[in-house]
Design an enzyme around this catalytic site. Structure first.
Site, short mmCIF file in Angstrom:
data_model
loop_
_atom_site.label_atom_id
_atom_site.label_comp_id
_atom_site.label_asym_id
_atom_site.label_seq_id
_atom_site.Cartn_x
_atom_site.Cartn_y
_atom_site.Cartn_z
N HIS A 78 0.83 -1.20 0.00
CA HIS A 78 0.00 0.00 0.00
C HIS A 78 0.88 1.26 0.00
O HIS A 78 1.96 1.27 0.59
CB HIS A 78 -0.90 0.03 1.24
CG HIS A 78 -1.78 -1.16 1.37
ND1 HIS A 78 -2.60 -1.59 0.36
CD2 HIS A 78 -1.98 -2.03 2.40
CE1 HIS A 78 -3.27 -2.66 0.76
NE2 HIS A 78 -2.90 -2.94 1.99
N GLU A 95 -2.49 -0.15 8.19
CA GLU A 95 -3.47 -1.10 8.71
C GLU A 95 -2.87 -2.01 9.77
O GLU A 95 -1.66 -2.07 9.95
CB GLU A 95 -4.06 -1.93 7.57
CG GLU A 95 -3.06 -2.76 6.81
CD GLU A 95 -3.64 -3.40 5.56
OE1 GLU A 95 -4.71 -2.97 5.09
OE2 GLU A 95 -3.02 -4.34 5.03
N HIS A 153 3.04 -7.57 1.88
CA HIS A 153 2.29 -8.48 2.75
C HIS A 153 1.30 -9.33 1.97
O HIS A 153 0.95 -9.01 0.83
CB HIS A 153 1.56 -7.70 3.84
CG HIS A 153 0.57 -6.71 3.29
ND1 HIS A 153 0.92 -5.44 2.93
CD2 HIS A 153 -0.76 -6.81 3.05
CE1 HIS A 153 -0.13 -4.79 2.49
NE2 HIS A 153 -1.18 -5.61 2.53
N ARG A 173 -1.07 -4.70 -6.38
CA ARG A 173 -0.88 -6.15 -6.40
C ARG A 173 0.43 -6.46 -7.12
O ARG A 173 0.61 -6.08 -8.27
CB ARG A 173 -2.07 -6.82 -7.10
CG ARG A 173 -2.13 -8.33 -6.94
CD ARG A 173 -3.35 -8.92 -7.65
NE ARG A 173 -4.60 -8.36 -7.17
CZ ARG A 173 -5.42 -7.63 -7.93
NH1 ARG A 173 -5.15 -7.38 -9.19
NH2 ARG A 173 -6.54 -7.16 -7.42
#
Length: 299
Positions: A78, A95, A153, A173
């Site tokens: 991200h 997050e 991740h 991605r």
């Protein structure tokens, strides 16, 4: 496997969301049918608090999800606020994950196995050996992981977790194990965009290590966007709102959440409760076997 749904292929549930086209909807009461975005526009500081309304305006700043991985999810990264603003006019995505259930042997990816250079990364990526330099971590119920922007991740198969994040849906991605959809097409990758977002030094132990405090708040993660702790106990607990909204996510046991007017919400695993800033306090009343809640506040 874990999420209760009659829909096919559902592995992700957005529980509290003000993200455009994916807003939570009020289920009952005088505001039934309004979205969370509608509620922020209507109640402003009363809902989110003065500091949050000054900072984010009508945009609800956090997003609460459950993710249920039946298979390994794609490897992704991200962007930071700065990069996301420049590219997408969006916030970035910081997050955290709290594991609710995990099959024996389940693992996730967080960071690299060692700090690497951009050149090394590209060499492994283009030779099809990316997985060799990723840090794979075995997981169990109660494990917690904090994921700043830039950290590569992936959630592994057999894992059910709660995700608390900034209210953004910007994901790059990197690799999807060469999987194809029903029409035989490969999923889109964002290789070049991910390069600028990636932190090649992100390595080392990815877990949040904590000692559980009974009948009190155990801090888990704190960042410029949210702070989250774990409430675990068998005795009633008063929780002050301190002039900001509070989100309680039930991750175990049963109980009730009660406000000063006597309004009650039943707590069971999977229930998320958003308490508005205008309420001074709520009481958590555990059931006979206790209750386990994630408590999230805006930073």
């Amino acid at each position: 496997k874990h999420l209760n749904s009659d829909l096919k292929g559902v592995g992700e549930s957005w529980e509290i969301s003000g993200v455009e086209d994916n807003e939570s909807v009020v289920a009952n009461g005088p505001d039934k049918g309004l979205t969370l975005a509608d509620m922020v526009r209507k109640y402003r500081e009363e809902l989110v608090g003065e500091a949050n309304y000054a900072r984010f305006g009508n945009k609800f700043p956090l997003l609460i999800k459950f993710i249920d991985a039946k298979q390994d999810l794609s490897i992704q990264v991200h962007p930071t606020d700065e990069l996301a603003k420049k590219r997408h006019n969006s916030m970035g995505k910081t997050e955290m994950w709290y594991v609710l259930d995990a099959d024996p042997g389940a693992c996730l990816v967080s960071g690299f196995s060692r700090p690497i250079s951009r050149e090394e990364y590209l060499e492994y990526f283009h030779s099809g050996r990316l997985e060799e330099i990723l840090h794979r971590e075995p997981v169990h119920r109660g494990d917690c992981f904090f994921l700043p922007p830039g950290r590569v991740h992936s959630i592994g198969r057999g894992i059910l977790l709660a995700e608390i994040q900034q209210a953004a849906d910007v994901t790059y991605r990197i690799y999807d194990f060469e999987r194809r959809d029903a029409q035989g097409r490969l999923r889109e990758l964002h290789v070049e965009k991910a390069l600028e977002a990636m932190d090649f030094s992100a390595s080392g132990d990815p877990k949040v290590h904590y000692t559980l405090r009974e009948d009190a708040l155990t801090p888990l993660a704190e960042c410029p966007y949210f702070s989250t702790g774990l409430l675990h106990g068998r005795r009633p607990l008063l929780r002050e709102t301190a002039g900001e909204f509070v989100i309680h996510t039930c991750v175990g046991g049963r109980g009730r959440l009660r406000d000063a007017q006597g309004r009650v919400v039943e707590l069971r695993p999977g229930v998320c409760v958003l308490t508005p800033a205008c309420l001074e306090r709520v009481e958590i009343v555990p059931g006979d076997m206790g209750v386990e809640l994630l408590e999230t506040r805006p930073a």
